[in-house]
Design a protein around this motif. Structure first.
Motif, PDB file in Angstrom:
ATOM      1  N   THR A   1      14.592  -8.067 -24.897  1.00 27.45           N
ATOM      2  CA  THR A   1      14.716  -7.989 -23.450  1.00 27.45           C
ATOM      3  C   THR A   1      15.908  -8.800 -22.974  1.00 27.45           C
ATOM      4  N   LEU A   2      16.630  -8.210 -22.038  1.00 22.18           N
ATOM      5  CA  LEU A   2      17.699  -8.911 -21.322  1.00 22.18           C
ATOM      6  C   LEU A   2      17.072  -9.480 -20.064  1.00 22.18           C
ATOM      7  N   VAL A   3      17.303 -10.771 -19.813  1.00 24.36           N
ATOM      8  CA  VAL A   3      16.639 -11.439 -18.688  1.00 24.36           C
ATOM      9  C   VAL A   3      17.655 -12.149 -17.809  1.00 24.36           C
ATOM     10  N   LEU A   4      17.538 -11.928 -16.535  1.00 17.87           N
ATOM     11  CA  LEU A   4      18.316 -12.689 -15.554  1.00 17.87           C
ATOM     12  C   LEU A   4      17.360 -13.498 -14.702  1.00 17.87           C
ATOM     13  N   VAL A   5      17.521 -14.822 -14.720  1.00 15.19           N
ATOM     14  CA  VAL A   5      16.863 -15.657 -13.712  1.00 15.19           C
ATOM     15  C   VAL A   5      17.956 -16.040 -12.732  1.00 15.19           C
TER      16      VAL A   5
ATOM     17  N   SER B   1      20.348 -13.517 -22.097  1.00 11.51           N
ATOM     18  CA  SER B   1      19.885 -14.006 -20.803  1.00 11.51           C
ATOM     19  C   SER B   1      21.021 -14.592 -19.974  1.00 11.51           C
ATOM     20  N   LEU B   2      20.783 -14.638 -18.702  1.00 15.88           N
ATOM     21  CA  LEU B   2      21.674 -15.304 -17.748  1.00 15.88           C
ATOM     22  C   LEU B   2      20.799 -16.143 -16.822  1.00 15.88           C
ATOM     23  N   VAL B   3      21.285 -17.333 -16.489  1.00 15.57           N
ATOM     24  CA  VAL B   3      20.593 -18.197 -15.542  1.00 15.57           C
ATOM     25  C   VAL B   3      21.637 -18.692 -14.554  1.00 15.57           C
ATOM     26  N   GLY B   4      21.498 -18.365 -13.299  1.00 10.94           N
ATOM     27  CA  GLY B   4      22.467 -18.839 -12.309  1.00 10.94           C
ATOM     28  C   GLY B   4      22.495 -17.955 -11.080  1.00 10.94           C
ATOM     29  N   ASN B   5      23.468 -18.205 -10.221  1.00 13.53           N
ATOM     30  CA  ASN B   5      23.615 -17.457  -8.965  1.00 13.53           C
ATOM     31  C   ASN B   5      24.473 -16.221  -9.195  1.00 13.53           C
ATOM     32  N   TYR B   6      23.877 -15.050  -9.199  1.00 10.43           N
ATOM     33  CA  TYR B   6      24.619 -13.814  -9.447  1.00 10.43           C
ATOM     34  C   TYR B   6      24.443 -12.782  -8.333  1.00 10.43           C
ATOM     35  N   VAL B   7      23.237 -12.671  -7.823  1.00  8.71           N
ATOM     36  CA  VAL B   7      22.959 -11.720  -6.736  1.00  8.71           C
ATOM     37  C   VAL B   7      22.240 -12.519  -5.655  1.00  8.71           C
ATOM     38  N   THR B   8      23.008 -13.070  -4.757  1.00 15.60           N
ATOM     39  CA  THR B   8      22.490 -14.105  -3.872  1.00 15.60           C
ATOM     40  C   THR B   8      22.188 -13.560  -2.475  1.00 15.60           C
TER      41      THR B   8
ATOM     42  N   MET C   1      19.847 -18.835   0.968  1.00 12.89           N
ATOM     43  CA  MET C   1      18.402 -18.794   0.703  1.00 12.89           C
ATOM     44  C   MET C   1      18.044 -19.613  -0.533  1.00 12.89           C
ATOM     45  N   GLN C   2      16.943 -20.362  -0.458  1.00 14.16           N
ATOM     46  CA  GLN C   2      16.407 -20.999  -1.653  1.00 14.16           C
ATOM     47  C   GLN C   2      15.328 -20.096  -2.234  1.00 14.16           C
ATOM     48  N   GLY C   3      15.349 -19.950  -3.529  1.00 15.59           N
ATOM     49  CA  GLY C   3      14.411 -19.074  -4.206  1.00 15.59           C
ATOM     50  C   GLY C   3      15.085 -18.481  -5.416  1.00 15.59           C
ATOM     51  N   PHE C   4      14.434 -17.526  -6.021  1.00 18.45           N
ATOM     52  CA  PHE C   4      14.996 -16.926  -7.238  1.00 18.45           C
ATOM     53  C   PHE C   4      14.491 -15.506  -7.356  1.00 18.45           C
ATOM     54  N   SER C   5      15.122 -14.752  -8.226  1.00 17.21           N
ATOM     55  CA  SER C   5      14.566 -13.481  -8.645  1.00 17.21           C
ATOM     56  C   SER C   5      14.643 -13.414 -10.162  1.00 17.21           C
ATOM     57  N   VAL C   6      13.764 -12.634 -10.733  1.00 12.62           N
ATOM     58  CA  VAL C   6      13.827 -12.351 -12.168  1.00 12.62           C
ATOM     59  C   VAL C   6      14.110 -10.880 -12.326  1.00 12.62           C
ATOM     60  N   THR C   7      15.013 -10.549 -13.230  1.00 20.17           N
ATOM     61  CA  THR C   7      15.258  -9.154 -13.594  1.00 20.17           C
ATOM     62  C   THR C   7      15.155  -9.042 -15.109  1.00 20.17           C
ATOM     63  N   THR C   8      14.441  -8.033 -15.553  1.00 22.72           N
ATOM     64  CA  THR C   8      14.344  -7.775 -16.992  1.00 22.72           C
ATOM     65  C   THR C   8      14.888  -6.387 -17.281  1.00 22.72           C
ATOM     66  N   CYS C   9      15.433  -6.235 -18.475  1.00 26.35           N
ATOM     67  CA  CYS C   9      15.862  -4.912 -18.922  1.00 26.35           C
ATOM     68  C   CYS C   9      15.464  -4.781 -20.392  1.00 26.35           C
ATOM     69  N   SER C  10      14.716  -3.764 -20.674  1.00 21.51           N
ATOM     70  CA  SER C  10      14.276  -3.509 -22.044  1.00 21.51           C
ATOM     71  C   SER C  10      15.447  -2.911 -22.821  1.00 21.51           C
TER      72      SER C  10
END
Lengths: 330, 330
Positions: free
Chosen positions: B252-256, B288-295, B299-308
């Motif tokens: 899995t590819l993961v973006l936090v 994986s990627l961790v950081g500000n990419y789609v902001t 806003m404070q908060g986060f999103s998770v995106t996964t790709c199989s």
């Protein structure tokens, strides 16, 4: 206080678990709180070790990797790493060619790195140190005798790291690190304070129409409070402070750095003003970075760091780097 | 409202001036609000064009460069780019092999990209489109019929961009883009609202101990308000929502992803929880990627995106990329 944490005591270790999970290129010693390159130490290469309080991410752990640091030690939030951590990192980063400590000028950091250097020396590791003190805002402050170390830390780590990668001896790596610091200046501005998890409230108070000029990365007071105003004027104040201290000219490396809570959109607006200012002075931003690199938790604001380049420094800046937060050219 | 701007009407053009000054690898048409690669178009290569409201930086301009987009169109803050911009970008990105439009699923974006595709077609440019709609939180919302497009946009741009770089034909590039979207899911959480400069006040209200689950990147309402709680539980809610929609398994590819105002320290804490959740499900975050990419501005908060992932998608993800916000391997 709303933060994405599991409890104020677990902040640093939980983040280290995340760093370990996200970056297979790193080896994270969660217990001792040291982040190493997976392959450290590299025999015959000078090791680079830095560290400091947490809350400034990606500094320092995000700069561990090929072409930059060999190890980083995160302290508790806004708190110096302890000597034991630093000794662990120093020994683990030593490939037999000695270790350079890159130390931001805060009293606790300086003392703990000094102790670690001495004790590592007793165990046979040759250690040199470079002090980063680029912040022109104030002479002494809450955590510091002398100038604070801020954005130039990234420049020192990148450029000294590139030189170390070529197999240069410790004295040479220390020399270039010092040169980068000597040629760098920074100034920061806060629009809002940050909130340390363990404190649960903002580190200082700032009115709805006020900004703090010359802020430190722990929210230490700057030069003055002032009314909020256009980005153009705020950028000019920051650049004047830098230029008054070390006149800007020639080829310049520029970092417009977010304090952690500032949208990238706004940082680019600041960069446009910084570039215009440099042009007025006959300086050229031949290399630049815009983004969150040396942060202060959720603080809104920015800092500018400039470094007057030489051919050698430009070449080392351009050399390949492969870390979580800075990657290019390989 | 304290923002680093010169006035609410100048936000986007001032930021574009900054992007131009910071990135010589880009050619910025400030008047028409299009960011091109300096060398666009490349003859024989499929051109990739994306765009959307400003306020989500580095998306999209930060992803223009080798291995990703050929051109990006920033609209006003949280406002779709207009057809004229998109036509300019499409024509400028066409190297004779056609152009892929990567469109986040918001009503205005969809309409304006459709019009631009039609009009560019009339001028002889072959255009294909892929719709990104990865957000599992809600079916319809304030700006959208159907699911919203969020973090997967980065995955689509990177992977389709890598394939386009190999000289693959338009239909193939469109096929892989759609496949990435189909295999990706996202869920976002807000701790605080964002403030649009022209509005001057937060896009919504959120209590001191409340969070919004399933937030959109413009502050559109999510599934529900809930009491703030530990990162572990919040991450689990996000991952359950994703897993309920498309069960997680395998590589899995993961973006936090940070929403713009969240410290990186906290994003790593979330990543640790996401990685633990994936392990429970037998899935592995191999990239994986961790950081500000789609902001979403501040806003404070986060999103998770996964790709199989598949072998093909992993290979394309790993391919060299050289943009302001994503660089590796060359």
């Amino acid at each position: 206080m709303k933060k994405l944490i599991n409890g104020v005591d677990a902040v640093v270790t939980d983040a280290l678990r995340g760093i370990a999970a996200a970056h297979p290129s790193l080896r994270v010693d969660v217990e001792n709180k040291v982040v190493f390159r997976a392959q450290a130490p590299r025999p015959g290469k000078v090791g680079l070790v830095s560290g400091g309080g947490s809350g400034h991410e990606p500094l320092h752990a995000g700069f561990v990797g090929y072409g930059m640091l060999d190890a980083a030690c995160p302290g508790e939030v806004f708190t110096s790493p302890v000597p034991d951590q630093l000794i662990e990192a120093t020994k683990g980063a030593d490939g037999g060619a000695g270790v350079l400590h890159i130390v931001k000028n805060y009293t606790g950091d300086v003392l703990n790195f000094e102790m670690a250097a001495e004790l590592s020396g007793d165990e046979g590791v040759e250690v040199a140190s470079v002090l980063v003190n680029d912040d022109v805002a104030v002479q002494d402050s809450l955590y510091t005798a002398g100038r604070r170390g801020t954005g130039a830390t990234l420049f020192v780590e990148k450029i000294a790291g590139a030189l170390a990668e070529t197999g240069a001896p410790l004295a040479e790596v220390a020399r270039v690190a010092k040169e980068v610091n000597d040629r760098s200046r920074s100034f920061g501005v806060a629009l809002t304070p940050s909130t340390v998890p363990a404190a649960g409230k903002p580190t200082f108070e700032l009115g709805d129409t006020e900004i703090e000029l010359g802020i430190g990365i722990h929210g230490e007071p700057g030069r003055t409070r002032a009314p909020h105003r256009e980005a153009r004027e705020i950028a000019r104040i920051a650049m004047d402070a830098i230029n008054d201290d070390l006149p800007l000219s020639g080829e310049t490396l520029v970092l417009v750095n977010g304090m952690g809570g500032t949208p990238l959109l706004e940082l680019y607006i600041v960069f446009a003003e910084v570039a215009a200012y440099l042009a007025e002075k006959g300086a050229t931003p031949v290399r630049s970075l815009v983004g969150n690199y040396v942060t202060s938790l959720d603080m809104q604001g920015f800092s500018v760091t400039t470094c007057s380049l030489t051919d050698e420094l430009t070449r080392l800046w351009d050399a390949p780097v492969e870390t979580p937060a800075l990657r290019w050219g390989r």
